[in-house]
Design an enzyme around this catalytic site. Structure first.
Site, PDB file in Angstrom:
ATOM      1  N   HIS B 142       0.869  -1.176   0.000  1.00 54.72           N
ATOM      2  CA  HIS B 142       0.000   0.000   0.000  1.00 54.72           C
ATOM      3  C   HIS B 142       0.910   1.232   0.000  1.00 54.72           C
ATOM      4  O   HIS B 142       2.023   1.186   0.530  1.00 54.72           O
ATOM      5  CB  HIS B 142      -0.855  -0.036   1.263  1.00 54.72           C
ATOM      6  CG  HIS B 142      -1.942   0.989   1.331  1.00 54.72           C
ATOM      7  ND1 HIS B 142      -1.693   2.290   1.685  1.00 54.72           N
ATOM      8  CD2 HIS B 142      -3.276   0.897   1.102  1.00 54.72           C
ATOM      9  CE1 HIS B 142      -2.844   2.961   1.679  1.00 54.72           C
ATOM     10  NE2 HIS B 142      -3.820   2.139   1.329  1.00 54.72           N
ATOM     11  N   ASP B 219       2.217  -4.489   7.933  1.00 54.76           N
ATOM     12  CA  ASP B 219       1.059  -3.628   7.696  1.00 54.76           C
ATOM     13  C   ASP B 219      -0.186  -4.500   7.881  1.00 54.76           C
ATOM     14  O   ASP B 219      -0.544  -5.283   7.008  1.00 54.76           O
ATOM     15  CB  ASP B 219       1.139  -3.048   6.282  1.00 54.76           C
ATOM     16  CG  ASP B 219      -0.126  -2.286   5.890  1.00 54.76           C
ATOM     17  OD1 ASP B 219      -1.100  -2.271   6.679  1.00 54.76           O
ATOM     18  OD2 ASP B 219      -0.148  -1.729   4.780  1.00 54.76           O
ATOM     19  N   GLN B 222      -5.419  -4.645   6.819  1.00 54.69           N
ATOM     20  CA  GLN B 222      -6.480  -5.544   6.342  1.00 54.69           C
ATOM     21  C   GLN B 222      -6.516  -6.856   7.112  1.00 54.69           C
ATOM     22  O   GLN B 222      -7.474  -7.619   6.957  1.00 54.69           O
ATOM     23  CB  GLN B 222      -6.281  -5.852   4.846  1.00 54.69           C
ATOM     24  CG  GLN B 222      -6.323  -4.645   3.939  1.00 54.69           C
ATOM     25  CD  GLN B 222      -7.663  -3.921   3.966  1.00 54.69           C
ATOM     26  OE1 GLN B 222      -8.700  -4.485   4.334  1.00 54.69           O
ATOM     27  NE2 GLN B 222      -7.658  -2.645   3.604  1.00 54.69           N
ATOM     28  N   LYS B 245     -11.248   0.389  10.354  1.00 55.45           N
ATOM     29  CA  LYS B 245     -11.480  -0.791   9.518  1.00 55.45           C
ATOM     30  C   LYS B 245     -11.890  -1.991  10.360  1.00 55.45           C
ATOM     31  O   LYS B 245     -12.083  -3.083   9.836  1.00 55.45           O
ATOM     32  CB  LYS B 245     -10.217  -1.130   8.718  1.00 55.45           C
ATOM     33  CG  LYS B 245      -9.811  -0.068   7.690  1.00 55.45           C
ATOM     34  CD  LYS B 245      -8.682  -0.590   6.836  1.00 55.45           C
ATOM     35  CE  LYS B 245      -7.881   0.512   6.163  1.00 55.45           C
ATOM     36  NZ  LYS B 245      -8.580   1.170   5.072  1.00 55.45           N
ATOM     37  N   CYS B 384      -4.641   2.795  -3.744  1.00 51.07           N
ATOM     38  CA  CYS B 384      -3.354   3.159  -3.151  1.00 51.07           C
ATOM     39  C   CYS B 384      -2.286   2.109  -3.425  1.00 51.07           C
ATOM     40  O   CYS B 384      -1.407   1.855  -2.598  1.00 51.07           O
ATOM     41  CB  CYS B 384      -3.467   3.418  -1.647  1.00 51.07           C
ATOM     42  SG  CYS B 384      -4.410   4.884  -1.258  1.00 51.07           S
TER      43      CYS B 384
END
Lengths: 137, 426
Positions: B142, B219, B222, B245, B384
């Site tokens: 991302h 990261d 998600q 999220k 992104c």
């Protein structure tokens, strides 16, 4: 709601599939290009003026979403016979009227790309602006 | 590996009742929406990878804070400030428990995952990286990670190497074994790709990095919302994720860092709340994690994030994962039935809770607009991940992403909208 989506009336799809005035002019008075980064739309407009400063021929090339390409096709069909001042006076409502549909707020940038490119091209040609590449973002 | 079950382990109807926004009807005509319009339809919200909806329990925890004990935290002697301080600190404890961290010292509240990436890039990268050092990223990063490390590398003279993505959307682990070498100081990678749905082998990558003495930054934007995650099992040095999220509020994100590493790092932002003592010549820093939380922090948001952790743990992250991967597998199967639809990333039974795709001859934004006519909210763009889209040869893609409150019927609504777009543009 299904088939016949408001924003994609048959006329717009027709201009998208069979764009009018598509291609490059052999000896344009001015050419200008621009993009709408949100969709990645690209449009280049070629314009030939006669001695009175009236638009004689217009063409465009480009790539992108249906709204941007159909708007370029429709707009370029309307420009012949206009003076550069008349081109300059067009605003986004004129383009939206041409499209004849309600364009959602996020997609207005697609619709007005060709208009902005043509206007910026004319301003650069007349030495009124120094826009390397038009953007609608 | 995901199980490709046909039935959900969740009582989705009961869960949906906790999300008032899911009761909305939206008009296909966004420019003049209005109640009772003929084209108003039930919202089908499939943009969860961008932001999830918020359950009552989370909103109510935040209004309770504002109505009952709103005060600035720390250094306050009065009653409300003490209540707010305790709630704010306990939110750190709760988040630590949620991801298996040792304690609040390892949990820094920031505004989003992007700020967490920047915090480490500036506070660690700027002083530790230099010419001859390497930062290893992936082609599916991302921009939050990609742009941040790219720019820090430019400033420090370090090199960036991007691990390749294979034809079928997996990380090329042969390339990883070759690229992660003695010059590598940082390996930063996306755990679940927000564009491809790929689930990257986090623990294996962490092992490769640690063998050469490099740090590992995961990261988790998600992955943390969608599956059980334990920082001890992955053995990552840093983990970043965002509250909004995972059923939490916007405005708060989390940086997890191993205590010993955070201890060695200098602050990233200076100001109030993060100092122990100050004179006109110099200052000393507060204990972890406050050293990294300058200024008035997101207090209500921390309270909301605490409630979101409770909410998700009450449901059970294993069950959330099974439900979402069932939906993603179903969407994959339905969409790949169309010859003119390209679905990106790994097969339907081995992906996170999203499906990125394109319809031949139709721009992703046109596709998204037509889905909107069906009140189906999907995202279109480069998500992104512009360099990844360049390697895919697509300027943009459409993406449907699922969460615990989505249903198979909503996937059917998506497929119907895509089929309509196929016929419209045929």
């Amino acid at each position: 709601m299904g088939m016949g989506s408001d924003m994609y009336r048959q006329q717009i799809l027709d201009h998208y599939r069979n764009p009018r005035n598509y291609g490059e002019l052999p000896d344009p008075t001015f050419s200008h290009a621009g993009e709408n980064p949100s969709c990645g739309d690209e449009i280049r407009v070629d314009v030939t003026l006669n001695d009175d400063g009236v638009i004689e021929r217009v063409s465009f090339t480009g790539d992108g979403c249906a709204i941007s390409q159909a708007a370029a096709s429709m707009l370029t069909s309307e420009l012949v016979g206009l003076t550069v001042d008349e081109l300059d006076a067009l605003d986004r409502d004129d383009v939206l009227d041409l499209l004849g549909v309600d364009v959602t707020p996020m997609r207005v940038k697609c619709a007005v790309l060709a208009e902005k490119v043509a206007q910026d091209g004319a301003r650069v040609h007349r030495g009124e602006a120094a826009v390397d590449r038009t953007t609608t973002e | 590996m995901a199980t490709h079950e046909q039935t959900s382990p969740l009582d989705v109807e009961a869960l949906r009742a906790e999300f008032p926004v899911l009761e909305r009807r939206v008009g296909g005509d966004v420019t003049s929406p209005g109640e009772g319009e003929d084209d108003d339809q039930p919202l089908v919200y499939l943009d969860n990878a961008a932001t999830s909806q918020t359950p009552r329990a989370v909103v109510e925890s935040m209004s309770d804070y504002y109505y009952s004990y709103n005060a600035n935290v720390h250094r306050g002697i009065h009653h409300l400030s003490q209540e707010a301080s305790v709630a704010y600190e306990e939110a750190h404890d709760r988040v630590a428990e949620f991801i298996g961290a040792e304690g609040r010292e390892e949990i820094v509240f920031v505004k989003n995952a992007t700020e967490a990436e920047n915090l480490v890039a500036y506070a660690w990268g700027l002083s530790e990286l230099g010419p001859g050092d390497k930062v290893v990223l992936t082609q599916m990063e991302h921009h939050a990670s990609l742009v941040t490390w790219q720019q820090i590398a430019k400033q420090t003279g370090a090199e960036v190497e991007y691990l390749r993505v294979t034809e079928d959307g997996y990380l090329d682990m042969d390339h990883a074994r070759e690229a992660i070498d003695e010059s590598t100081e940082m390996v930063s990678f996306v755990h679940v790709s927000n564009a491809l749905g790929t689930i990257n082998p986090a623990a294996e990558l962490a092992d490769l990095a640690h063998e050469v003495g490099a740090y590992v930054f995961v990261d988790g934007a998600q992955s943390v919302p969608t599956r059980p995650l334990d920082v001890g099992e992955i053995d990552c040095d840093f983990l970043a994720f965002s509250g909004h999220k995972m059923c939490g509020p916007t405005g708060i994100g989390v940086l997890y860092g191993k205590e010993a590493i955070l201890e060695e790092m200098d602050p990233y932002l200076y100001g109030g709340e993060m100092i122990r003592s100050v004179d006109y010549e110099d200052s000393t820093w507060e204990e972890l994690p406050w050293k990294f939380e300058a200024g008035t922090p997101p207090i209500a948001e921390a309270v909301g994030l605490h409630a979101a952790c409770d909410y998700l743990d009450d449901i059970g992250l294993e069950r959330v994962q099974d439900h979402e991967e069932m939906l993603a597998g179903y969407a994959y199967d339905r969409l790949t039935e169309f010859d003119d639809v390209t679905v990106y990333g790994p097969p339907g039974d081995d992906r996170g809770a999203l499906v990125g795709f394109n319809l031949d001859g139709v721009h992703a934004h046109d596709l998204s607009s037509i889905c909107n006519d069906y009140a189906v909210a999907i995202r279109a763009g480069d998500h992104c991940t512009q360099p990844l889209h360049d390697t895919l040869g697509a300027a943009a893609s459409a993406r449907a992403s699922f969460y615990l409150y989505n249903t198979r019927e909503e996937v059917d609504a998506l497929v119907e909208a895509v089929d309509d777009a196929r016929q419209l543009f045929a």
